[in-house]
Design a protein around this motif. Structure first.
Motif, PDB file in Angstrom:
ATOM      1  N   HIS A 239     -14.014 -51.749 -51.012  1.00  0.00           N
ATOM      2  CA  HIS A 239     -13.216 -50.762 -50.232  1.00  0.00           C
ATOM      3  C   HIS A 239     -12.147 -51.259 -49.645  1.00  0.00           C
ATOM      4  CE1 HIS A 239     -16.896 -48.702 -50.910  1.00  0.00           C
ATOM      5  NE2 HIS A 239     -16.525 -47.427 -50.267  1.00  0.00           N
TER       6      HIS A 239
ATOM      7  N   THR B 224      -9.224 -52.078 -52.124  1.00  0.00           N
ATOM      8  CA  THR B 224      -8.627 -51.095 -52.682  1.00  0.00           C
ATOM      9  C   THR B 224      -7.890 -50.360 -51.696  1.00  0.00           C
ATOM     10  OG1 THR B 224     -10.884 -50.606 -53.922  1.00  0.00           O
ATOM     11  CG2 THR B 224      -9.363 -48.747 -53.731  1.00  0.00           C
ATOM     12  N   ALA B 225      -8.162 -50.197 -50.359  1.00  0.00           N
ATOM     13  CA  ALA B 225      -7.218 -49.515 -49.151  1.00  0.00           C
ATOM     14  C   ALA B 225      -6.112 -50.451 -49.242  1.00  0.00           C
ATOM     15  CB  ALA B 225      -7.969 -49.459 -47.928  1.00  0.00           C
TER      16      ALA B 225
ATOM     17  N   PHE C 289      -3.777 -49.698 -52.159  1.00  0.00           N
ATOM     18  CA  PHE C 289      -3.102 -48.309 -52.035  1.00  0.00           C
ATOM     19  C   PHE C 289      -1.925 -48.358 -51.038  1.00  0.00           C
ATOM     20  CE2 PHE C 289      -6.886 -45.894 -53.695  1.00  0.00           C
ATOM     21  CZ  PHE C 289      -6.511 -45.634 -54.648  1.00  0.00           C
TER      22      PHE C 289
ATOM     23  N   ARG D 177       0.544 -45.709 -51.977  1.00  0.00           N
ATOM     24  CA  ARG D 177      -0.149 -44.501 -52.627  1.00  0.00           C
ATOM     25  C   ARG D 177      -1.437 -44.070 -51.819  1.00  0.00           C
ATOM     26  NH1 ARG D 177      -2.083 -46.807 -58.071  1.00  0.00           N
ATOM     27  NH2 ARG D 177      -3.038 -44.506 -57.955  1.00  0.00           N
ATOM     28  N   MET D 178      -1.289 -44.547 -50.370  1.00  0.00           N
ATOM     29  CA  MET D 178      -2.388 -44.095 -49.640  1.00  0.00           C
ATOM     30  C   MET D 178      -1.997 -42.828 -49.234  1.00  0.00           C
ATOM     31  SD  MET D 178      -5.264 -44.781 -48.062  1.00  0.00           S
ATOM     32  CE  MET D 178      -5.718 -46.553 -47.962  1.00  0.00           C
ATOM     33  N   THR D 179      -2.965 -41.838 -49.520  1.00  0.00           N
ATOM     34  CA  THR D 179      -2.892 -40.291 -49.133  1.00  0.00           C
ATOM     35  C   THR D 179      -3.712 -40.118 -48.033  1.00  0.00           C
ATOM     36  OG1 THR D 179      -4.574 -39.564 -50.853  1.00  0.00           O
ATOM     37  CG2 THR D 179      -2.229 -39.612 -51.420  1.00  0.00           C
TER      38      THR D 179
ATOM     39  N   ARG E 142      -6.284 -38.104 -47.893  1.00  0.00           N
ATOM     40  CA  ARG E 142      -7.249 -37.565 -48.489  1.00  0.00           C
ATOM     41  C   ARG E 142      -8.212 -38.982 -48.712  1.00  0.00           C
ATOM     42  NH1 ARG E 142      -9.805 -33.427 -51.850  1.00  0.00           N
ATOM     43  NH2 ARG E 142     -10.610 -34.640 -53.455  1.00  0.00           N
ATOM     44  N   ARG E 143      -7.291 -40.004 -49.337  1.00  0.00           N
ATOM     45  CA  ARG E 143      -7.770 -41.261 -49.755  1.00  0.00           C
ATOM     46  C   ARG E 143      -8.306 -41.957 -48.366  1.00  0.00           C
ATOM     47  NH1 ARG E 143      -3.547 -42.865 -54.516  1.00  0.00           N
ATOM     48  NH2 ARG E 143      -4.943 -41.834 -56.224  1.00  0.00           N
TER      49      ARG E 143
ATOM     50  N   ILE F 119     -12.178 -43.255 -47.795  1.00  0.00           N
ATOM     51  CA  ILE F 119     -12.575 -44.471 -47.564  1.00  0.00           C
ATOM     52  C   ILE F 119     -13.203 -45.021 -46.171  1.00  0.00           C
ATOM     53  CG2 ILE F 119     -11.488 -47.033 -47.586  1.00  0.00           C
ATOM     54  CD1 ILE F 119      -9.611 -46.058 -49.621  1.00  0.00           C
TER      55      ILE F 119
END
Ligand code: HEM
Length: 146
Positions: free
Chosen positions: A102, A105-106, A109, A114-116, A118-119, A123
């Motif tokens: 996780h 991935t965070a 992003f 690309r970290m929104t 919502r994401r 996460i």
């Protein structure tokens, strides 16, 4: 390194990591509805920037001390289903590896922009649930047996 030193380092790493995730889920998420969406995005970006600087060090200490302690239990871990302790420790390690996935991935992003929101929320909620499981397993493996 001596086991009690590893355990202390692990505990400090865990409390910083778990504390940060609990703060974000239990406090920051509650504050979201009182803050304008654009301001919240600014706050999230600032948190992500700070996390990118601090958390890699915390992760190195947490996971390397965990791995060194796991080496101490390698005989039990070689047969994960042979005892309740080995089963619970194995699940704890799997959850910890999932947390690492996780985190990576965070970071990916975040670095790629690309970290929104919502994401960010998904996460954090998922890592929060992992953390609850990890803490219950970390203590339960010494006290629960079947
Ligand atoms: C998100 C990552 C992790 C968190 C939040 C975490 C958290 C914890 C906590 C709270 C304890 C209890 C410490 C105590 O009672 O004093 C613990 C113990 C332990 N952890 Fe982790 N841990 C993580 C990752 C790992 C990893 C990756 C490994 C091994 C590869 C590992 C191996 C261990 C072991 C062997 C113990 C037992 C130590 C003992 O009491 O003798 N941990 N962990």
């Amino acid at each position: 390194m001596r086991y009690p030193v590893l355990l202390t380092l692990h505990l400090f790493g865990a409390l910083i990591f778990i504390g940060a995730v609990f703060f974000e889920v239990l406090i920051l998420e509650g504050a979201r509805r009182h803050i304008a969406a654009e301001t919240m995005r600014e706050v999230e970006r600032a948190i992500a920037r700070r996390a990118r600087r601090l958390m890699p060090w915390v992760i190195v200490v947490l996971y390397s001390s965990g791995a060194a302690m796991a080496w101490h239990y390698r005989a039990a871990l070689a047969h994960p289903l042979a005892s309740s302790f080995a089963t619970l420790l194995s699940i704890k390690i799997l959850l910890a590896l999932s947390v690492l996935a996780h985190f990576i991935t965070a970071m990916t992003f975040s670095v790629r922009g690309r970290m929104t929101s919502r994401r960010f929320r998904f996460i954090h909620l998922s890592v929060f649930c992992h953390m609850v499981g990890i803490v219950l397993l970390a203590k339960g493996m010494f006290h629960v047996s079947w």
